[in-house]
Design a protein around this motif. Structure first.
Motif, PDB file in Angstrom:
ATOM      1  N   MET A   1       0.839  -1.211   0.000  1.00 50.32           N
ATOM      2  CA  MET A   1       0.000   0.000   0.000  1.00 50.32           C
ATOM      3  C   MET A   1       0.869   1.254   0.000  1.00 50.32           C
ATOM      4  N   ALA A   2       0.563   2.179  -0.872  1.00 47.07           N
ATOM      5  CA  ALA A   2       1.339   3.421  -0.949  1.00 47.07           C
ATOM      6  C   ALA A   2       0.463   4.607  -0.547  1.00 47.07           C
ATOM      7  N   ARG A   3       1.116   5.658  -0.111  1.00 51.22           N
ATOM      8  CA  ARG A   3       0.436   6.914   0.228  1.00 51.22           C
ATOM      9  C   ARG A   3       0.796   7.903  -0.882  1.00 51.22           C
ATOM     10  N   ILE A   4      -0.217   8.352  -1.606  1.00 51.91           N
ATOM     11  CA  ILE A   4       0.008   9.095  -2.851  1.00 51.91           C
ATOM     12  C   ILE A   4      -0.659  10.464  -2.795  1.00 51.91           C
ATOM     13  N   LEU A   5       0.108  11.485  -3.164  1.00 50.16           N
ATOM     14  CA  LEU A   5      -0.416  12.847  -3.240  1.00 50.16           C
ATOM     15  C   LEU A   5      -0.664  13.179  -4.705  1.00 50.16           C
ATOM     16  N   ILE A   6      -1.901  13.593  -5.012  1.00 50.61           N
ATOM     17  CA  ILE A   6      -2.270  13.886  -6.413  1.00 50.61           C
ATOM     18  C   ILE A   6      -2.600  15.373  -6.581  1.00 50.61           C
ATOM     19  N   THR A   7      -2.052  15.980  -7.645  1.00 49.83           N
ATOM     20  CA  THR A   7      -2.489  17.324  -8.035  1.00 49.83           C
ATOM     21  C   THR A   7      -3.450  17.128  -9.211  1.00 49.83           C
ATOM     22  N   GLY A   8      -4.428  18.011  -9.330  1.00 48.53           N
ATOM     23  CA  GLY A   8      -5.423  17.828 -10.404  1.00 48.53           C
ATOM     24  C   GLY A   8      -6.340  16.654 -10.103  1.00 48.53           C
ATOM     25  N   GLY A   9      -6.488  16.353  -8.826  1.00 47.97           N
ATOM     26  CA  GLY A   9      -7.269  15.190  -8.398  1.00 47.97           C
ATOM     27  C   GLY A   9      -8.764  15.314  -8.614  1.00 47.97           C
ATOM     28  N   THR A  10      -9.232  16.539  -8.879  1.00 45.83           N
ATOM     29  CA  THR A  10     -10.679  16.715  -9.086  1.00 45.83           C
ATOM     30  C   THR A  10     -11.020  16.771 -10.584  1.00 45.83           C
ATOM     31  N   GLY A  11     -10.003  16.608 -11.446  1.00 50.17           N
ATOM     32  CA  GLY A  11     -10.231  16.612 -12.889  1.00 50.17           C
ATOM     33  C   GLY A  11     -10.710  15.256 -13.383  1.00 50.17           C
ATOM     34  N   LEU A  12     -10.906  15.148 -14.693  1.00 51.87           N
ATOM     35  CA  LEU A  12     -11.428  13.932 -15.325  1.00 51.87           C
ATOM     36  C   LEU A  12     -10.596  12.698 -14.949  1.00 51.87           C
ATOM     37  N   GLN A  19     -10.262   6.911  -7.476  1.00 51.97           N
ATOM     38  CA  GLN A  19     -11.186   5.799  -7.205  1.00 51.97           C
ATOM     39  C   GLN A  19     -10.479   4.446  -7.367  1.00 51.97           C
ATOM     40  N   LEU A  20      -9.720   4.294  -8.471  1.00 51.20           N
ATOM     41  CA  LEU A  20      -9.036   3.023  -8.741  1.00 51.20           C
ATOM     42  C   LEU A  20      -7.904   2.752  -7.747  1.00 51.20           C
ATOM     43  N   LEU A  21      -7.216   3.805  -7.314  1.00 51.88           N
ATOM     44  CA  LEU A  21      -6.144   3.639  -6.319  1.00 51.88           C
ATOM     45  C   LEU A  21      -6.720   3.215  -4.965  1.00 51.88           C
ATOM     46  N   ILE A  22      -7.835   3.831  -4.592  1.00 55.68           N
ATOM     47  CA  ILE A  22      -8.485   3.479  -3.316  1.00 55.68           C
ATOM     48  C   ILE A  22      -8.990   2.038  -3.371  1.00 55.68           C
ATOM     49  N   ASP A  23      -9.533   1.638  -4.538  1.00 53.90           N
ATOM     50  CA  ASP A  23      -9.992   0.247  -4.716  1.00 53.90           C
ATOM     51  C   ASP A  23      -8.847  -0.746  -4.495  1.00 53.90           C
ATOM     52  N   LYS A  24      -7.620  -0.295  -4.757  1.00 57.61           N
ATOM     53  CA  LYS A  24      -6.451  -1.177  -4.596  1.00 57.61           C
ATOM     54  C   LYS A  24      -5.760  -0.944  -3.241  1.00 57.61           C
ATOM     55  N   ASN A  25      -6.514  -0.327  -2.313  1.00 54.88           N
ATOM     56  CA  ASN A  25      -6.046  -0.095  -0.928  1.00 54.88           C
ATOM     57  C   ASN A  25      -4.891   0.888  -0.782  1.00 54.88           C
ATOM     58  N   HIS A  26      -4.691   1.743  -1.793  1.00 55.71           N
ATOM     59  CA  HIS A  26      -3.708   2.810  -1.637  1.00 55.71           C
ATOM     60  C   HIS A  26      -4.397   3.986  -0.931  1.00 55.71           C
ATOM     61  N   GLU A  27      -3.598   4.821  -0.295  1.00 57.39           N
ATOM     62  CA  GLU A  27      -4.145   6.004   0.373  1.00 57.39           C
ATOM     63  C   GLU A  27      -3.900   7.212  -0.519  1.00 57.39           C
ATOM     64  N   VAL A  28      -4.949   7.990  -0.785  1.00 57.53           N
ATOM     65  CA  VAL A  28      -4.834   9.118  -1.710  1.00 57.53           C
ATOM     66  C   VAL A  28      -5.097  10.443  -0.993  1.00 57.53           C
ATOM     67  N   LEU A  29      -4.170  11.384  -1.191  1.00 57.76           N
ATOM     68  CA  LEU A  29      -4.317  12.754  -0.698  1.00 57.76           C
ATOM     69  C   LEU A  29      -4.377  13.655  -1.927  1.00 57.76           C
ATOM     70  N   ILE A  30      -5.117  14.743  -1.815  1.00 53.45           N
ATOM     71  CA  ILE A  30      -5.318  15.612  -2.982  1.00 53.45           C
ATOM     72  C   ILE A  30      -4.989  17.062  -2.626  1.00 53.45           C
ATOM     73  N   LEU A  31      -4.238  17.711  -3.516  1.00 57.36           N
ATOM     74  CA  LEU A  31      -4.001  19.151  -3.359  1.00 57.36           C
ATOM     75  C   LEU A  31      -5.098  19.886  -4.108  1.00 57.36           C
ATOM     76  N   SER A  32      -5.719  20.837  -3.431  1.00 55.88           N
ATOM     77  CA  SER A  32      -6.861  21.547  -4.013  1.00 55.88           C
ATOM     78  C   SER A  32      -6.807  23.024  -3.635  1.00 55.88           C
ATOM     79  N   ARG A  33      -7.312  23.867  -4.525  1.00 59.73           N
ATOM     80  CA  ARG A  33      -7.385  25.297  -4.183  1.00 59.73           C
ATOM     81  C   ARG A  33      -8.474  25.535  -3.149  1.00 59.73           C
ATOM     82  N   ASN A  34      -9.491  24.661  -3.175  1.00 58.53           N
ATOM     83  CA  ASN A  34     -10.596  24.775  -2.204  1.00 58.53           C
ATOM     84  C   ASN A  34     -10.855  23.423  -1.548  1.00 58.53           C
TER      85      ASN A  34
END
Length: 291
Positions: A1-12, A19-34
């Motif tokens: 399991m990896a801990r992953i930071l994504i930019t542009g996480g709210t895009g297409l 969703q697919l990373l979480i399904d594979k038990n990875h932890e996802v963090l997102i950088l967002s302006r809001n």
């Protein structure tokens, strides 16, 4: 399991990838302006700010942020937004990672097949081919150069040069579903495309199978504007009109941006396939049936 930071996480792509990373038990963090959710953290390029909590114990950064290439006419101001939204964001990430002395397992960045230039040629472009000389090529060169900074601090880099992403909702496919389907311009230009799930799986493989380096992220099947339009019309049961939308009309409507609709070359997928990636949707027919 990896801990992953994504930019542009709210895009297409970002939403589906999360969703697919979480399904594979990875932890996802997102950088967002809001930031709204618990796993979202604020960043502000203008103020050179990223909430440092976003970097806690992360293994990978996936950099997808960037203003839409085809969202608005390419005015001088818009061109700068397209570049800055990719490059300044990567620069800020590099500054923070360097400052915090993070030992990431990888920095994975989006790029575009625009790297080779918006041209129609006989070349089937490989990752080692030189870049083009137009605006899109400039965007991709600067985007990739910003990603390559991470090698200075011994962080492995993966770059995925992406074509047109086909998804069930949003993106290019929605715009293509007109009442009647017809090719654009001469119709002889190629349309390098990829199913969103294949693209997301390439990002996942970069994490899980240590896919390092630069890869073309398009489907292996080559389609021209004519063959693409015919396949799409059949798939969504709409009439196909063999007369292409005239190039001059597209230039009037979209200005310089029309080049991405009127030009396109074939892109090789041999490198990513040799490195163990097998496509789920290797033909347009299969991709459209799924979507």
């Amino acid at each position: 399991m990896a801990r992953i930071l994504i930019t542009g996480g709210t895009g297409l792509v970002g939403k589906r990838l999360t969703q697919l990373l979480i399904d594979k038990n990875h932890e996802v963090l997102i950088l967002s302006r809001n930031p709204k959710n618990e796993n979202e953290f604020k960043w502000d390029i203008v103020k050179n700010y990223i909430d440092e909590k976003a970097f806690k114990n992360i293994d990978f950064i996936i950099h997808l942020a960037g203003a839409g290439i085809a969202d608005e006419r390419w005015t001088k101001k818009r061109k700068q937004v397209i570049i800055d939204s990719r490059v300044k964001t990567a620069n800020l990430l590099f500054e923070k990672v360097n400052e915090l002395k993070l030992e990431l397992k990888g920095f994975i960045s989006a790029s575009g097949i625009g790297y080779y230039g918006a041209i129609t040629s006989k070349t089937i472009f490989k990752e080692t081919d030189k870049s083009g000389s137009d605006f899109l090529a400039e965007v991709c060169q600067k985007w990739e150069a910003a990603a390559h900074q991470f090698s200075k601090i011994n962080i492995p880099i993966t770059i995925l040069r992406t074509g047109i992403v086909l998804a069930a909702k949003g993106g290019a496919l929605e715009k293509m579903k007109t009442p009647a389907i017809s090719p654009l311009g001469s119709g002889k230009q190629y349309i390098p495309w990829i199913h969103i799930d294949d693209l997301c799986q390439m990002y996942i493989q970069s994490i899980e199978a240590n896919l390092i380096g630069i890869y073309n992220a398009v489907a292996p099947e080559h389609q021209t504007s004519i063959t693409f339009s015919k396949t799409l019309a059949k798939s969504i049961k709409r009439p196909y009109l063999g007369i292409g939308v005239p190039a001059f009309m597209l230039k009037i409507l979209f200005g310089e941006l029309a080049v991405i609709l009127l030009e396109g070359s074939r892109i090789s997928t041999k490198k990513i396939e040799k490195n163990g990636y097998s496509f789920r949707f290797e033909t347009l027919k299969k991709a459209l049936n799924n979507l």
